[in-house]
Motif scaffolding. Structure first.
Motif, PDB file in Angstrom:
ATOM      1  N   LEU A 181       0.804  -1.222   0.000  1.00  0.00           N
ATOM      2  CA  LEU A 181       0.000   0.000   0.000  1.00  0.00           C
ATOM      3  C   LEU A 181       0.840   1.277   0.000  1.00  0.00           C
ATOM      4  O   LEU A 181       0.633   2.161  -0.844  1.00  0.00           O
ATOM      5  CB  LEU A 181      -0.952  -0.006   1.194  1.00  0.00           C
ATOM      6  N   ILE A 182       1.759   1.420   0.964  1.00  0.00           N
ATOM      7  CA  ILE A 182       2.519   2.671   1.045  1.00  0.00           C
ATOM      8  C   ILE A 182       3.447   2.832  -0.162  1.00  0.00           C
ATOM      9  O   ILE A 182       3.501   3.928  -0.746  1.00  0.00           O
ATOM     10  CB  ILE A 182       3.284   2.754   2.377  1.00  0.00           C
ATOM     11  N   PRO A 183       4.207   1.796  -0.579  1.00  0.00           N
ATOM     12  CA  PRO A 183       5.037   1.991  -1.771  1.00  0.00           C
ATOM     13  C   PRO A 183       4.232   2.353  -3.010  1.00  0.00           C
ATOM     14  O   PRO A 183       4.700   3.121  -3.850  1.00  0.00           O
ATOM     15  CB  PRO A 183       5.724   0.626  -1.954  1.00  0.00           C
ATOM     16  N   ARG A 184       3.016   1.821  -3.135  1.00  0.00           N
ATOM     17  CA  ARG A 184       2.227   2.043  -4.344  1.00  0.00           C
ATOM     18  C   ARG A 184       1.367   3.313  -4.269  1.00  0.00           C
ATOM     19  O   ARG A 184       1.271   4.055  -5.251  1.00  0.00           O
ATOM     20  CB  ARG A 184       1.319   0.827  -4.581  1.00  0.00           C
ATOM     21  N   THR A 658      24.051   1.722   0.611  1.00  0.00           N
ATOM     22  CA  THR A 658      22.921   1.268   1.426  1.00  0.00           C
ATOM     23  C   THR A 658      21.594   1.281   0.683  1.00  0.00           C
ATOM     24  O   THR A 658      20.569   0.875   1.243  1.00  0.00           O
ATOM     25  CB  THR A 658      22.789   2.144   2.687  1.00  0.00           C
ATOM     26  N   GLN A 659      21.576   1.750  -0.544  1.00  0.00           N
ATOM     27  CA  GLN A 659      20.358   1.745  -1.350  1.00  0.00           C
ATOM     28  C   GLN A 659      20.747   1.672  -2.824  1.00  0.00           C
ATOM     29  O   GLN A 659      21.881   1.947  -3.190  1.00  0.00           O
ATOM     30  CB  GLN A 659      19.493   2.987  -1.085  1.00  0.00           C
ATOM     31  N   ASN A 660      19.805   1.279  -3.675  1.00  0.00           N
ATOM     32  CA  ASN A 660      20.063   1.188  -5.106  1.00  0.00           C
ATOM     33  C   ASN A 660      20.102   2.575  -5.735  1.00  0.00           C
ATOM     34  O   ASN A 660      19.650   3.561  -5.149  1.00  0.00           O
ATOM     35  CB  ASN A 660      18.992   0.335  -5.778  1.00  0.00           C
ATOM     36  N   GLU A 661      20.625   2.617  -6.953  1.00  0.00           N
ATOM     37  CA  GLU A 661      20.836   3.904  -7.610  1.00  0.00           C
ATOM     38  C   GLU A 661      19.533   4.691  -7.755  1.00  0.00           C
ATOM     39  O   GLU A 661      19.502   5.908  -7.543  1.00  0.00           O
ATOM     40  CB  GLU A 661      21.466   3.701  -8.990  1.00  0.00           C
ATOM     41  N   ARG A 753       4.871   9.855   0.737  1.00  0.00           N
ATOM     42  CA  ARG A 753       5.391   8.782  -0.122  1.00  0.00           C
ATOM     43  C   ARG A 753       6.857   8.506   0.237  1.00  0.00           C
ATOM     44  O   ARG A 753       7.772   8.889  -0.497  1.00  0.00           O
ATOM     45  CB  ARG A 753       5.235   9.149  -1.597  1.00  0.00           C
ATOM     46  N   PRO A 754       7.064   7.837   1.346  1.00  0.00           N
ATOM     47  CA  PRO A 754       8.429   7.557   1.820  1.00  0.00           C
ATOM     48  C   PRO A 754       9.003   6.304   1.173  1.00  0.00           C
ATOM     49  O   PRO A 754       9.360   5.333   1.846  1.00  0.00           O
ATOM     50  CB  PRO A 754       8.219   7.363   3.328  1.00  0.00           C
ATOM     51  N   GLY A 755       9.081   6.305  -0.164  1.00  0.00           N
ATOM     52  CA  GLY A 755       9.406   5.098  -0.900  1.00  0.00           C
ATOM     53  C   GLY A 755      10.705   4.439  -0.496  1.00  0.00           C
ATOM     54  O   GLY A 755      10.819   3.210  -0.520  1.00  0.00           O
ATOM     55  N   ILE A 756      11.724   5.220  -0.117  1.00  0.00           N
ATOM     56  CA  ILE A 756      13.022   4.653   0.203  1.00  0.00           C
ATOM     57  C   ILE A 756      12.924   3.673   1.363  1.00  0.00           C
ATOM     58  O   ILE A 756      13.687   2.709   1.450  1.00  0.00           O
ATOM     59  CB  ILE A 756      14.029   5.785   0.525  1.00  0.00           C
ATOM     60  N   GLU A 757      11.973   3.872   2.275  1.00  0.00           N
ATOM     61  CA  GLU A 757      11.822   2.983   3.421  1.00  0.00           C
ATOM     62  C   GLU A 757      11.302   1.605   2.999  1.00  0.00           C
ATOM     63  O   GLU A 757      11.479   0.621   3.720  1.00  0.00           O
ATOM     64  CB  GLU A 757      10.852   3.612   4.426  1.00  0.00           C
ATOM     65  N   TYR A 758      10.706   1.544   1.824  1.00  0.00           N
ATOM     66  CA  TYR A 758      10.128   0.285   1.330  1.00  0.00           C
ATOM     67  C   TYR A 758      10.774  -0.126   0.013  1.00  0.00           C
ATOM     68  O   TYR A 758      10.163  -0.822  -0.791  1.00  0.00           O
ATOM     69  CB  TYR A 758       8.620   0.454   1.158  1.00  0.00           C
ATOM     70  N   ALA A 759      12.009   0.291  -0.177  1.00  0.00           N
ATOM     71  CA  ALA A 759      12.700  -0.019  -1.421  1.00  0.00           C
ATOM     72  C   ALA A 759      13.126  -1.486  -1.442  1.00  0.00           C
ATOM     73  O   ALA A 759      13.233  -2.141  -0.404  1.00  0.00           O
ATOM     74  CB  ALA A 759      13.920   0.886  -1.582  1.00  0.00           C
ATOM     75  N   THR A 760      13.376  -1.989  -2.640  1.00  0.00           N
ATOM     76  CA  THR A 760      13.841  -3.370  -2.778  1.00  0.00           C
ATOM     77  C   THR A 760      15.267  -3.491  -2.252  1.00  0.00           C
ATOM     78  O   THR A 760      15.935  -2.495  -1.980  1.00  0.00           O
ATOM     79  CB  THR A 760      13.802  -3.796  -4.251  1.00  0.00           C
TER      80      THR A 760
END
Length: 845
Positions: A181-184, A658-661, A753-760
């Motif tokens: 839900l939150i990522p989308r 610590t995260q993707n590009e 939309r805090p997408g980085i918290e739910y990143a792959t």
């Protein structure tokens, strides 16, 4: 469940079966957990992420649930059409929850304004905001159980089924926000989706009500109110204590389990889902046999006591075997699915199951067991509401007692032992009451003996379990490697010095997860984090705020810039400050009287004060950690910008591995959308530094050389491989235009939309992709008044830095030829550089 529906059909035509109400409660439970997850996240933006603040706000939510169960449960017994009332409740929940989610998104500034006048009033308002919709939620289960009640003594069976269905929905609700839900859709979109589930439940209940015939007047409405029996009152009281114990377990488990998982939101979602899974399965299984249990009090006691014994046994036998089991599970799932993400989730699930699943199976079974004792056939709503209300109130007390009293005083293992011993006492009291209540006989006696033996075993295990069980499991913590260790309500904090033949350094672990250390790479980027923005500042900086004390290196480096008059650091965990003396290179920051330490969430520190700063430098944990995105969002940068003095600067640590590009692009987009003037500097191989201002940023060569030339400043930077102003300027990468090209059209990270918290998950060796692409942005620094000699020195220093980066990237991909050639070049050209020499020493070892 089909068997129960068949039984319902035999009870009489037109009687409501359990399956459809169970489906309604499944939807309701899913929505409730989604809202709970959303509100906890939003409350961290309003009141800060301090544990005490969040605990207070969440307690208001559970208090609303308890009052709703109590008040609406009593009302349910007088309802002629409980299904219609349930439908109205769900519709009201949907509307109020969406309103609360919207209100919390806009509450930070009003909360601060009210708190400045009256702290009690501000907290009362927050409590009321979250308690009102939870009050409505609390009434759904008692009202629906009243709708399926048939006054046949089967309340425990049907109540267990409905509780299990509600909890199964909650499992889905625990997973949906993080995984979908939150990522989308973002926070507000997730709230609308959850409200849709409530409305679907409301429509379903309304349709069931329309199909039902005109009900008879409830028996409870015709009879005079009668108090609960003595046995029922004791059962409810004991279940309240059991609720406190269960939530106390959850507080302890949440800290114990992190070293075997990660700090990502996915991990916490899986732990919560596992906890709820145990409750649901336990309730469902016991419901099938509840009507056949002859001595419910003694069985209830054995369940509570048994859960405590299993909880302490799991900790007593904990060891490296769990890591091995996780590794095998992850490898098996990756081989089966081909998905690294699925494999990591399997790793989390193994850890969660090892800690949480078995005890919660017994705790879940305790709910239908206590219903069998406390709930009759006439006043189901009132009695079930009382059970749920008292259990929830007990949970609030247990959470606060465990988090703020037991763990700080006794530590995790001893606190768990205390809770397990208390569970044994609850079991003994229930067994004794069952025997005294006329259940004497071979079955009751056997159950009583079993409960007693469980209690003795619990005490034995709790006393013999090692208090430092978790400290010993930290990497490098065996023997003399553990330098500092403290357990508190905010989390575990440890300092470890890994044994080995290479470079000696110490690392800071928070919640069992490595955060930072005092190795040379960390010393370099953290000193630059403080000193570089002060040196390039266009004004005359006199004040600086550091968000995050960590090892104390960044905060301590401020003392080496003598013109500063006000130095402040905001740190969330007091234990981190107490660990500060364990690290080298901090210039004794922890004992520095000129450095003001504020035990406060960094965002809250800016919200609660109108102070203006010449420099705000940010060094929080990596952005993918749960909750940390609060310090990387566009909304946060706007808040920080509003607290800058004229020509003030915000400096943001930007880790690369610590995260993707694509997530790094989103972080950059968030920064440059707030700051019209921005720069990027490379502070270390794995880290970069974003510098932003609302005013133009001009690099004045004379001013920079003069500031670097201050003796203390120069010495601090030379010690980490920055031997001159030219070397400092050689770390320049690009300006805002280059950052904008890098970010492209990537959406910014925001509070909604805090997408980085739910990143792959981060791809293997992501640093080898993102670092070259960021260095490819390099332009000439916009220097004003630079001499030819300075420019020549800058070019030389940049060539050395590039050679070192090429060597390091070659090492990552196993290109030993390039690695050796470039490293030899660095050694030949600048072998005395402290930074390069540290890596060369490690390579020789």
């Amino acid at each position: 469940m089909k068997g129960l529906d068949a039984q319902a059909a035999r009870d009489g035509a037109g009687t409501l079966t359990t399956s459809r109400p169970a489906a309604l409660l499944f939807l309701s439970g899913a929505a409730a957990l989604v809202f709970q997850v959303l509100w906890i996240k939003q409350l961290s933006l309003v009141v800060g992420v301090e544990v005490s603040a969040i605990a207070g706000a969440v307690s208001a939510f559970f208090l609303g649930l308890a009052l709703g169960g109590w008040v609406l449960g009593r009302r349910a017994d007088r309802l002629r059409r409980p299904l219609r009332f349930y439908a109205l409740l769900e519709a009201a929940v949907a509307v109020s929850c969406v309103a609360v989610t919207w209100a919390l998104a806009h509450s930070a500034a009003p909360f601060v304004a009210v708190e400045a006048r009256s702290g009690a009033a501000a907290w009362l308002l927050v409590g009321l905001v979250v308690a009102l919709p939870s009050f409505l939620m609390g009434g759904t289960l008692p009202v629906l159980l009243r709708a399926v009640n048939r006054q046949d003594g089967g309340a425990s069976r049907r109540g267990g089924i409905l509780y299990a269905a509600n909890t199964c929905g909650a499992i889905l609700g625990a997973l949906l926000p993080a995984f979908f839900l939150i990522p989308r859709f973002g926070v507000q979109g997730a709230a609308l989706a959850a409200a849709g589930l409530n409305l679907l439940a409301a429509l379903g209940a309304w349709a069931l009500d329309q199909k039902a015939g005109e009900p008879a007047v409830p028996a409870a409405a015709r009879e005079a109110s009668r108090p609960l029996s003595g046995e029922a009152r004791l059962a409810v009281a004991l279940y309240a204590v059991a609720g406190g114990i269960a939530l106390g377990y959850e507080v302890i488990w949440s800290q114990m389990i992190v070293p075997f998982m990660s700090t990502r939101a996915f991990a916490f979602a899986i732990v919560l889902a596992t906890y709820l899974t145990g409750l649901a399965i336990g309730a469902a299984l016991y419901s099938r046999v509840a009507h056949r249990v002859r001595h419910p009090s003694t069985v209830f006691g054995a369940l509570i006591a048994g859960a405590g014994l299993i909880a302490v046994l799991e900790v007593a036998v904990l060891g490296r075997w769990l890591i091995v089991a996780q590794t095998y599970a992850e490898a098996a799932i990756v081989q089966w699915t081909g998905s690294a993400f699925a494999g990591m989730c399997a790793r989390f699930a193994v850890a969660a199951a090892s800690f949480v699943l078995a005890p919660t199976l017994l705790l879940g079974a305790a709910f239908p067991a206590v219903l069998r004792i406390a709930v009759g056939g006439q006043r189901v709503g009132r009695e079930v509401g009382a059970v749920l209300a008292c259990n929830t109130l007990g949970g609030i007390a247990g959470t606060l007692l465990t988090g703020f009293v037991l763990v700080p005083a006794l530590g995790l293992v001893r606190s768990l032992g205390i809770l397990a011993a208390l569970a044994a006492l609850v079991g003994a009291a229930a067994a004794w009451r069952g025997w005294r209540g006329g259940a004497a006989g071979s079955g009751a006696t056997t159950s009583g003996w079993i409960t007693g033996l469980i209690g003795l075993a619990t005490l034995a295990v709790a006393v013999t379990a090692r208090a430092d069980q978790f400290a010993r499991l930290l990497p490098g913590a065996s023997g003399a490697g553990l330098v500092f260790y403290e357990e508190s309500h905010g989390g575990t904090v440890a300092v470890v010095e890994p044994a080995g033949n290479g470079n000696r350094f110490r690392r800071l672990y928070i919640q069992g997860v490595s955060n930072s250390g005092d190795a040379m790479p960390s010393l370099r980027y953290m000193r630059l984090q403080a000193l570089l923005p002060l040196i390039v500042h266009n004004g005359e900086p006199r004040s600086a705020l550091v968000v995050g004390f960590g090892t104390g290196i960044t905060a301590g480096a401020l003392s080496q810039y003598r013109p500063l008059e006000k130095r402040v650091v905001a740190e969330l965990l007091p234990a981190v400050l107490r660990a500060g003396s364990s690290f080298q290179g901090t210039y004794q920051a922890i004992s520095d009287p000129g450095l003001e330490k504020r035990v406060q969430d960094g965002r809250r520190a800016l919200q609660a004060s109108a102070e203006r700063w010449d420099l705000i430098t940010l060094e929080p944990p990596p952005p993918s950690a749960a909750g940390v995105v609060n310090l990387y969002s566009r909304d946060f940068y706007a808040l920080a910008a509003s607290r800058l003095a004229p020509q003030g600067i915000v400096a943001q640590w930007l880790p690369l591995p610590t995260q993707n590009e694509e997530d790094t692009r989103a972080l950059v987009a968030s920064f440059i959308q707030v700051f019209p003037h921005a720069q990027l500097w490379t502070s270390e191989l794995h880290e970069m530094l974003l510098v932003g201002s609302l005013d133009p940023l001009v690099l004045d060569a004379a001013k920079i050389e003069a500031r670097y030339g201050q003796p203390d400043t120069a010495a601090a930077l030379k010690a980490v491989g920055i031997p001159s102003a030219a070397a400092l300027l050689s770390t320049w990468v690009t300006d805002r235009a280059g950052l904008a090209r890098f970010a492209g059209d990537t959406p910014a990270v925001t509070d909604d939309r805090p997408g980085i918290e739910y990143a792959t998950w981060v791809r293997p060796r992501e640093i080898t992709r993102v670092l070259p692409r960021m260095l490819a942005l390099r332009t000439e620094p916009p220097l004003r008044g630079a001499s030819d000699a300075l420019r020549a020195d800058m070019e030389l220093e940049r060539a050395r830095l590039d050679a070192f980066y090429r060597a390091s990237l070659a090492a990552y991909v196993g290109d030993r030829e390039t690695w050796g050639r470039e490293l030899n070049r660095v050694a030949r050209d600048d072998g005395d550089n402290a930074y390069y020499r540290w890596f060369m020493a490690g390579a020789r070892k």
